[in-house]
Design a protein around this motif. Structure first.
Motif, short mmCIF file in Angstrom:
data_model
loop_
_atom_site.label_atom_id
_atom_site.label_comp_id
_atom_site.label_asym_id
_atom_site.label_seq_id
_atom_site.Cartn_x
_atom_site.Cartn_y
_atom_site.Cartn_z
N TYR A 7 -13.88 29.54 -151.28
CA TYR A 7 -14.80 28.41 -151.40
C TYR A 7 -15.51 28.47 -152.75
CZ TYR A 7 -18.70 25.27 -150.44
OH TYR A 7 -19.62 24.25 -150.52
N GLN A 8 -15.97 29.66 -153.12
CA GLN A 8 -16.67 29.82 -154.40
C GLN A 8 -15.74 29.49 -155.57
OE1 GLN A 8 -18.20 33.81 -154.15
NE2 GLN A 8 -20.01 33.17 -152.99
N ARG A 9 -14.48 29.92 -155.48
CA ARG A 9 -13.51 29.60 -156.54
C ARG A 9 -13.30 28.10 -156.62
NH1 ARG A 9 -11.02 34.54 -155.12
NH2 ARG A 9 -9.77 33.55 -153.50
N ALA A 10 -13.17 27.46 -155.48
CA ALA A 10 -12.95 26.01 -155.45
C ALA A 10 -14.16 25.28 -156.04
CB ALA A 10 -12.69 25.54 -154.03
N GLU A 11 -15.37 25.70 -155.69
CA GLU A 11 -16.58 25.08 -156.23
C GLU A 11 -16.67 25.29 -157.74
OE1 GLU A 11 -19.10 23.11 -154.72
OE2 GLU A 11 -17.43 23.02 -153.32
N SER A 12 -16.32 26.49 -158.18
CA SER A 12 -16.35 26.80 -159.61
C SER A 12 -15.35 25.92 -160.37
CB SER A 12 -16.03 28.28 -159.83
OG SER A 12 -16.02 28.57 -161.20
N LYS A 13 -14.16 25.78 -159.81
CA LYS A 13 -13.14 24.95 -160.44
C LYS A 13 -13.60 23.50 -160.50
CE LYS A 13 -8.27 23.83 -160.31
NZ LYS A 13 -6.99 24.01 -159.67
N LYS A 14 -14.22 23.02 -159.43
CA LYS A 14 -14.74 21.66 -159.38
C LYS A 14 -15.80 21.45 -160.47
CE LYS A 14 -17.50 19.65 -156.08
NZ LYS A 14 -17.89 19.38 -154.70
N GLN A 15 -16.70 22.43 -160.65
CA GLN A 15 -17.75 22.32 -161.67
C GLN A 15 -17.15 22.31 -163.07
OE1 GLN A 15 -21.07 21.67 -161.07
NE2 GLN A 15 -20.99 21.24 -163.24
N VAL A 16 -16.12 23.13 -163.30
CA VAL A 16 -15.45 23.16 -164.60
C VAL A 16 -14.86 21.79 -164.90
CG1 VAL A 16 -13.44 24.10 -165.83
CG2 VAL A 16 -15.02 25.63 -164.66
N GLU A 17 -14.26 21.15 -163.91
CA GLU A 17 -13.69 19.82 -164.09
C GLU A 17 -14.77 18.78 -164.38
OE1 GLU A 17 -10.47 18.76 -164.42
OE2 GLU A 17 -10.19 20.93 -164.56
N ILE A 18 -15.89 18.86 -163.67
CA ILE A 18 -17.00 17.93 -163.91
C ILE A 18 -17.53 18.13 -165.33
CG2 ILE A 18 -19.39 17.38 -163.31
CD1 ILE A 18 -18.60 17.90 -160.36
N ASP A 19 -17.73 19.39 -165.74
CA ASP A 19 -18.21 19.68 -167.10
C ASP A 19 -17.25 19.14 -168.15
OD1 ASP A 19 -20.43 20.90 -166.04
OD2 ASP A 19 -19.81 22.94 -166.54
N ARG A 20 -15.93 19.29 -167.92
CA ARG A 20 -14.94 18.78 -168.86
C ARG A 20 -15.04 17.26 -168.96
NH1 ARG A 20 -10.86 16.08 -168.33
NH2 ARG A 20 -10.63 16.41 -166.10
N ALA A 93 -23.34 8.95 -162.59
CA ALA A 93 -22.49 8.87 -161.40
C ALA A 93 -21.77 10.20 -161.15
CB ALA A 93 -21.47 7.74 -161.56
N LEU A 94 -21.39 10.90 -162.22
CA LEU A 94 -20.71 12.19 -162.10
C LEU A 94 -21.68 13.32 -161.74
CD1 LEU A 94 -18.20 12.35 -165.08
CD2 LEU A 94 -17.64 12.49 -162.65
N SER A 95 -22.83 13.32 -162.43
CA SER A 95 -23.80 14.40 -162.24
C SER A 95 -25.19 13.90 -162.63
CB SER A 95 -23.42 15.60 -163.13
OG SER A 95 -24.44 16.57 -163.10
N LYS A 96 -26.04 13.65 -161.64
CA LYS A 96 -27.38 13.13 -161.91
C LYS A 96 -28.16 14.06 -162.83
CE LYS A 96 -27.73 10.46 -157.72
NZ LYS A 96 -28.35 10.26 -156.44
N LYS A 97 -28.00 15.37 -162.67
CA LYS A 97 -28.79 16.29 -163.47
C LYS A 97 -28.32 16.39 -164.92
CE LYS A 97 -26.46 20.22 -161.34
NZ LYS A 97 -26.65 21.36 -160.49
N ALA A 98 -27.15 15.83 -165.25
CA ALA A 98 -26.67 15.84 -166.63
C ALA A 98 -27.40 14.81 -167.49
CB ALA A 98 -25.16 15.57 -166.68
N VAL A 99 -28.07 13.85 -166.86
CA VAL A 99 -28.81 12.82 -167.58
C VAL A 99 -30.27 13.27 -167.63
CG1 VAL A 99 -29.47 10.40 -167.64
CG2 VAL A 99 -27.19 11.05 -166.83
N ARG A 100 -30.77 13.54 -168.83
CA ARG A 100 -32.12 14.09 -168.98
C ARG A 100 -33.17 13.02 -169.20
NH1 ARG A 100 -31.64 17.17 -165.80
NH2 ARG A 100 -33.81 17.53 -166.16
#
Length: 177
Positions: A7-20, A93-100
């Protein structure tokens, strides 16, 4: 299962994709900062104030919601950039916290009033500002009142921002700024 290594690996991979995806959005749409005399403050995810020295025109665009300050996730750190409203909406829409900081019509992000700004500046100067923990993506209590970036990205216009968002430049005034 939550908590498992898979689960942690999947979440990490998902975050990497969002960051990309976020990085690609920012790099494709970012607007060069026009250096000027208007100091604009915004809060990072880690609760630190950052400031951009902007031209009056760019400060006005931020105030009017035509531009937003967003995080640009880099492999080693988080930088901040100015982007047009459409890109800021996509990032939100992708990540609310990315908008400052973004003056959205019905749901502004990152506004602080004069008292909050002065209290934050004072606590940072005294070394007593608490570092804020990351919050879950869906549950930011006061978006933008908490931060986590590492560099400057926004600046509040001197006169209009004081009226519309309550932010004012540090040491600045609405007189001839």
């Amino acid at each position: 299962m939550p908590g498992s290594k898979a689960y942690q690996r999947a979440e990490s991979k998902k975050q990497v994709e969002i960051d990309r995806a976020l990085r690609e959005l920012v790099l494709g749409a970012q607007v060069p900062v026009e250096a000027g005399e208007t100091a604009f403050y915004f809060m990072t995810r880690k609760g630190k104030l950052r400031r951009l020295e902007l031209s009056p025109a760019q400060a006005k665009q931020l105030e009017d919601g035509e531009l937003g300050v967003v995080e640009r996730p880099e492999p080693a750190q988080i930088e901040h950039s100015l982007v047009p409203a459409a890109a800021a909406e996509q990032m939100y829409a992708l990540s609310k916290k990315a908008v400052r900081f973004f003056n959205r019509k019905d749901d502004p992000v990152g506004f602080m009033n004069d008292e909050e700004l002065k209290a934050q500046q004072a606590s940072e100067a005294a070394g007593t500002a608490p570092e804020l923990a990351d919050e879950a993506e869906g549950g930011e209590a006061a978006e933008g009142a908490e931060g986590e970036g590492a560099t400057e990205a926004e600046a509040a216009p001197e006169s209009a921002t004081a009226e519309s968002s309550g932010q004012t430049p540090e040491g600045g005034s609405d007189i001839g700024g």
